[in-house]
Design a protein around this motif. Structure first.
Motif, mmCIF file in Angstrom:
data_model
loop_
_atom_site.group_PDB
_atom_site.id
_atom_site.type_symbol
_atom_site.label_atom_id
_atom_site.label_comp_id
_atom_site.label_asym_id
_atom_site.label_seq_id
_atom_site.Cartn_x
_atom_site.Cartn_y
_atom_site.Cartn_z
ATOM 1 N N LEU A 145 0.824 -1.204 0.000
ATOM 2 C CA LEU A 145 0.000 0.000 0.000
ATOM 3 C C LEU A 145 0.861 1.259 0.000
ATOM 4 O O LEU A 145 0.546 2.228 -0.690
ATOM 5 C CB LEU A 145 -0.927 0.002 1.217
ATOM 6 C CG LEU A 145 -2.154 -0.906 1.139
ATOM 7 C CD1 LEU A 145 -2.843 -0.995 2.497
ATOM 8 C CD2 LEU A 145 -3.131 -0.395 0.079
ATOM 9 N N LEU A 146 1.951 1.245 0.768
ATOM 10 C CA LEU A 146 2.855 2.397 0.785
ATOM 11 C C LEU A 146 3.422 2.645 -0.608
ATOM 12 O O LEU A 146 3.478 3.784 -1.079
ATOM 13 C CB LEU A 146 3.989 2.167 1.783
ATOM 14 C CG LEU A 146 5.104 3.217 1.809
ATOM 15 C CD1 LEU A 146 4.544 4.600 2.109
ATOM 16 C CD2 LEU A 146 6.180 2.828 2.819
ATOM 17 N N GLU A 147 3.853 1.587 -1.291
ATOM 18 C CA GLU A 147 4.392 1.733 -2.641
ATOM 19 C C GLU A 147 3.336 2.258 -3.598
ATOM 20 O O GLU A 147 3.614 3.108 -4.454
ATOM 21 C CB GLU A 147 4.927 0.381 -3.129
ATOM 22 C CG GLU A 147 6.158 -0.091 -2.361
ATOM 23 C CD GLU A 147 6.543 -1.517 -2.703
ATOM 24 O OE1 GLU A 147 5.745 -2.192 -3.408
ATOM 25 O OE2 GLU A 147 7.626 -1.959 -2.279
ATOM 26 N N ALA A 148 2.100 1.782 -3.464
ATOM 27 C CA ALA A 148 1.025 2.229 -4.349
ATOM 28 C C ALA A 148 0.677 3.690 -4.107
ATOM 29 O O ALA A 148 0.443 4.461 -5.052
ATOM 30 C CB ALA A 148 -0.216 1.357 -4.153
ATOM 31 N N VAL A 149 0.636 4.100 -2.837
ATOM 32 C CA VAL A 149 0.355 5.501 -2.514
ATOM 33 C C VAL A 149 1.441 6.409 -3.072
ATOM 34 O O VAL A 149 1.172 7.474 -3.631
ATOM 35 C CB VAL A 149 0.232 5.684 -0.985
ATOM 36 C CG1 VAL A 149 0.209 7.162 -0.613
ATOM 37 C CG2 VAL A 149 -1.023 4.998 -0.462
ATOM 38 N N THR A 150 2.698 5.981 -2.951
ATOM 39 C CA THR A 150 3.821 6.775 -3.462
ATOM 40 C C THR A 150 3.753 6.908 -4.972
ATOM 41 O O THR A 150 3.954 7.992 -5.524
ATOM 42 C CB THR A 150 5.155 6.128 -3.045
ATOM 43 O OG1 THR A 150 5.183 5.988 -1.621
ATOM 44 C CG2 THR A 150 6.322 6.997 -3.482
ATOM 45 N N ARG A 151 3.474 5.800 -5.661
ATOM 46 C CA ARG A 151 3.365 5.849 -7.129
ATOM 47 C C ARG A 151 2.238 6.773 -7.557
ATOM 48 O O ARG A 151 2.380 7.570 -8.486
ATOM 49 C CB ARG A 151 3.125 4.450 -7.692
ATOM 50 C CG ARG A 151 4.367 3.579 -7.764
ATOM 51 C CD ARG A 151 4.123 2.386 -8.673
ATOM 52 N NE ARG A 151 2.976 1.604 -8.249
ATOM 53 C CZ ARG A 151 3.045 0.586 -7.396
ATOM 54 N NH1 ARG A 151 4.201 0.237 -6.878
ATOM 55 N NH2 ARG A 151 1.957 -0.092 -7.070
ATOM 56 N N ALA A 152 1.108 6.680 -6.879
ATOM 57 C CA ALA A 152 -0.034 7.520 -7.243
ATOM 58 C C ALA A 152 0.272 8.996 -7.044
ATOM 59 O O ALA A 152 -0.171 9.852 -7.810
ATOM 60 C CB ALA A 152 -1.257 7.115 -6.414
#
Length: 387
Positions: free
Chosen positions: A148-155
């Motif tokens: 989730l952290l990686e997805a939030v950062t990418r977004a």
């Protein structure tokens, strides 16, 4: 916006965004090449006479400083230039946690002492270290938290047209909500010996605990790339590997070299806390100031620019360089835990290179394809004299 300072053209701003990348982005993408950024910075330096340049960033206008003198000003005047609000510490003294974190790192490193180790495998192991340090043993297996952290950062980094931007923003809000809910559960557990436990003891915990915990997890997590790079460098340089295995200080110097050669944060970002004067121009408070530190760390004038030279951190050479100044508490903690992690690997195994990506017989590349970095772990012949 002030008129006295030179302004980069739209094309120059786009080129800068492409080669420097946003803070926190590891140098693994083909477009973010330090060699290209150095060339572009030299071009801007020549065109604008070494003065700072106003550029258009992803989050609005910013001031790009290129000279050593201007960089020193930004990094030394702490009252006028501060990290972004979400990156500022709020009174956490992590020294008391360091011994426990070091033991966590050593214990987890035992899972990497056999077989082939690539970035995917090392990263998964290191993220367990990060989650245990920040939230306690109860978060060790929470891989969804890291995803989730990686997805939030990418977004947050995604750029698109206005219509698509709304969809991206909506997706980011959903991801952030899921991520925050997961963090809150771990924070409420407040395991002793974890950063979450320390936050729970802080008066300001309710107001800023969520943000601080997320920031520390991101800060520790991003070190996985440097750890993979350093392990691959040690595999390719047996002399330094032997020295690092016997001496923790030498091992720490090797990790610092990995960070110098391919820094996870190529550009340091600061924010003006008040109106400041630059070359006869007054800049407003709240303006982002960018220091492209990666280009300075591999300046071609440095005799060791493109070589693996841990000795510069031991013989005083790096101490004379402004870009090698001691970092914040988070940097020191990450170095201590990362050194213990690598030491745990070297204690029981010898890394041998797979391929010649980091050959000691030619200059080291400015960018790395992390998928090509692999080492084979072989049993150690003897245990080092220091744990």
């Amino acid at each position: 916006m002030p008129r006295g300072l030179p302004r980069a053209t739209v094309l120059e701003s786009v080129r800068l965004a492409a080669v420097l990348g946003p803070p926190g982005t590891p140098h693994v993408a083909p477009g973010r090449d330090l060699l290209r950024s150095r060339s572009l910075l030299a071009e801007l330096d020549s065109r604008y006479g070494g003065r700072p340049v106003l550029v258009r960033g992803l989050r609005g206008p910013a001031l790009l400083v290129m000279s050593k003198r201007d960089a020193l000003r930004v990094l030394s005047e702490h009252d006028s230039y501060a990290p972004a609000a979400e990156e500022r510490p709020f009174g956490l003294t992590t020294d008391v946690l360091r011994p426990g974190f070091i033991e966590i790192a050593r214990a987890e490193a035992k899972g990497l002492t056999s077989g082939v180790v690539d970035h995917t495998r090392l990263n998964a192991c290191w993220q367990r270290v990060a989650r245990r340090c920040v939230y306690g043993d109860g978060a060790a297996g929470d891989e969804e938290l890291t995803r989730l952290l990686e997805a939030v950062t990418r977004a947050g980094r995604r750029r698109s047209r206005q219509r698509a931007q709304r969809r991206v923003q909506r997706r980011r809000e959903i991801l952030s909500g899921r991520y925050d809910a997961r963090i809150i559960d771990h924070l409420h557990r407040a395991e002793p010996g974890s950063l979450a436990g320390l936050i729970a003891e802080t008066p300001d915990a309710e107001a800023r605990g969520l943000m601080q915990a997320a920031f520390w997890l991101m800060g520790l997590g991003v070190a996985a790339t440097a750890l993979t790079q350093t392990l691959a460098l040690l595999a390719a340089h047996p002399t330094h590997r032997k020295a690092a295995r016997a001496d923790p200080d030498h091992l720490r110097a090797c990790l610092r070299e990995g960070l110098r050669l391919w820094p996870p944060v190529p550009v340091l970002s600061r924010v003006t806390t008040a109106e400041t004067g630059w070359y006869g121009t007054t800049l407003p408070a709240g303006l982002t100031v960018l220091v492209p530190i990666a280009a300075h760390q591999r300046n071609p004038r440095l005799p060791y620019a493109n070589t693996f030279a841990p000795e510069i951190w031991l013989d005083g050479t790096a101490a004379d360089e402004w870009w090698a100044r001691p970092g914040c508490d988070g940097v020191h903690l990450t170095l201590a835990v990362g050194t213990a992690f690598l030491g745990g690997i070297l204690r029981d195994a010898r890394p041998k290179p797979v391929g010649r990506v980091l050959s000691p017989h030619r200059p080291l590349p400015h960018t790395l394809n992390m998928s090509r970095l692999r080492v084979t772990m072989r049993p150690a012949r003897r245990k080092p004299p220091h744990a």
